[in-house]
Enzyme design. Sequence first.
Site, PDB file in Angstrom:
ATOM      1  N   ASP A  13      48.643  40.940  38.980  1.00 38.28           N
ATOM      2  CA  ASP A  13      49.626  40.892  40.209  1.00 38.28           C
ATOM      3  C   ASP A  13      50.940  41.527  39.753  1.00 38.28           C
ATOM      4  OD1 ASP A  13      47.636  39.637  41.795  1.00 38.28           O
ATOM      5  OD2 ASP A  13      48.182  37.709  41.019  1.00 38.28           O
ATOM      6  N   HIS A  43      44.125  44.704  44.382  1.00 36.00           N
ATOM      7  CA  HIS A  43      45.104  45.695  43.914  1.00 36.00           C
ATOM      8  C   HIS A  43      45.631  46.307  45.123  1.00 36.00           C
ATOM      9  CE1 HIS A  43      43.485  46.706  39.821  1.00 36.00           C
ATOM     10  NE2 HIS A  43      43.962  45.262  40.026  1.00 36.00           N
TER      11      HIS A  43
HETATM   12  P1  IMP Z   1      38.547  34.293  37.670  1.00 31.64           P
HETATM   13  O1  IMP Z   1      38.789  35.607  37.037  1.00 31.64           O
HETATM   14  O2  IMP Z   1      38.268  34.094  39.258  1.00 31.64           O
HETATM   15  O3  IMP Z   1      37.358  33.532  36.689  1.00 31.64           O
HETATM   16  O4  IMP Z   1      39.756  33.017  37.723  1.00 31.64           O
HETATM   17  C1  IMP Z   1      40.220  32.840  36.243  1.00 31.64           C
HETATM   18  C2  IMP Z   1      41.917  32.774  36.279  1.00 31.64           C
HETATM   19  O5  IMP Z   1      42.106  34.094  36.398  1.00 31.64           O
HETATM   20  C3  IMP Z   1      42.363  32.033  37.524  1.00 31.64           C
HETATM   21  O6  IMP Z   1      43.636  31.477  37.133  1.00 31.64           O
HETATM   22  C4  IMP Z   1      42.829  33.178  38.442  1.00 31.64           C
HETATM   23  O7  IMP Z   1      43.751  32.717  39.544  1.00 31.64           O
HETATM   24  C5  IMP Z   1      43.020  34.178  37.398  1.00 31.64           C
HETATM   25  N1  IMP Z   1      42.969  35.571  38.098  1.00 31.64           N
HETATM   26  C6  IMP Z   1      41.499  36.142  38.352  1.00 31.64           C
HETATM   27  N2  IMP Z   1      41.933  37.395  38.822  1.00 31.64           N
HETATM   28  C7  IMP Z   1      43.217  37.769  39.023  1.00 31.64           C
HETATM   29  C8  IMP Z   1      43.959  38.399  39.645  1.00 31.64           C
HETATM   30  O8  IMP Z   1      43.446  39.666  40.073  1.00 31.64           O
HETATM   31  N3  IMP Z   1      45.354  38.453  39.535  1.00 31.64           N
HETATM   32  C9  IMP Z   1      45.763  37.318  39.297  1.00 31.64           C
HETATM   33  N4  IMP Z   1      45.078  36.244  38.891  1.00 31.64           N
HETATM   34  C10 IMP Z   1      43.959  36.352  38.618  1.00 31.64           C
HETATM   35 MG    MG Z   2      46.462  41.055  42.491  1.00 22.75          MG
END
Ligand code: IMP
Ligand code: MG
Length: 339
Positions: A13, A43
């Site tokens: 982010d 994105h």
């Molecule tokens: P997962 O990728 O859904 O397995 O989540 C694992 C960790 O990564 C969690 O803390 C999510 O909030 C974080 N996370 C996954 N994708 C994103 C993203 O695109 N932006 C910010 N945090 C993310």
């Molecule tokens: Mg994002």
Amino acid sequence: MPCTVVVGGFFGDTGKGKVISYLALADDIEVAARGGVGPNAGHTVVYKGQKFVMRMLPSAFVNERCRLLVGPGVLVDPAVFLREVEMVKAHGRVGLDPRCAIIELKHKELDRRGHLKERIGTTGTGCGPCNADRAMRVAKLARDVPELEPYLTDVPLEVNRAIDEGRRVLLEGTQGTFLSLYHGTYPYVTSKDVTASAICSDVGVGPTRVDDVIVVFKAYVTRVGLGPLPGELSQEEAERRGWAEVASVTGRKRRAAPFNFDLAKRAVMLNGATQVALTKIDVLYPECQGARKFEELPREARELVARIEEELEVPVSIIGTGPGVFEIVDRRDELGLKR
Ligand code: IMP
Ligand code: MG
């Protein structure tokens, strides 16, 4: 910039969508390929007054001549993919690799309960369980899904050919360096590596073929889900500073902290950064809003940029001054960085 990789510093982010959509238009990118995890990413692109949250297709879609590819390392949720193709009317210029693994309902169900939800605070989009099945060699692949058939293409071959022909290629990473399974704050991380090397591997591009690695940092740090966040502000203070954002995929509140030089230095090292993009400087210094020239930025903003360059030893070549695609200070010409 024959082949440029764009990745996130910090915890995701950071504004990759905005930076990439700008580069796609400013540099007339011909081929864009997405690496990274999958539809857990969102994105954000604000173009011609419209806001798009891209979870599967490259943010370079704003350049209508750009070929839009999804590399074999990426997990595909067919419904999300097809919806985005429709949303940006990209039928004729989208391709995904037959080797992409497919997120199924069972993966989303597993991601929305138990320790993934309670302990890690995942996005619930099924990515972790799907990568687990992939490692177990039981995942379904894109080549097995009839609806995806019209879009299948050999992505590594297309991208490497484009590089051979000297065309302008951009590889888009997802998440951020400290959400990497290897380099992040384990176990509070995503389900694979997301540094620049991993993004190249996801798309099938070898390290010798990359010319630039741009690491995107926001002017402050945010994090969604659980896990350490050094210097974390109270929710109240984050709100007061305008740093309390809402996550684009999950709608959760983002936690916030000031810009972290130690993490940024490490991200520069882990990604082999050649340039840094700094986004949302207008949130720190509202006078920056919409500026397109470095001289238009107030002294404090220019001092922050100078300090980042001094500590990171990498030029801050791109500075985001607002949500719109062109709200950017592009210093690459004056810094002699345009290839
Ligand atoms: P997962 O990728 O859904 O397995 O989540 C694992 C960790 O990564 C969690 O803390 C999510 O909030 C974080 N996370 C996954 N994708 C994103 C993203 O695109 N932006 C910010 N945090 C993310
Ligand atoms: Mg994002």
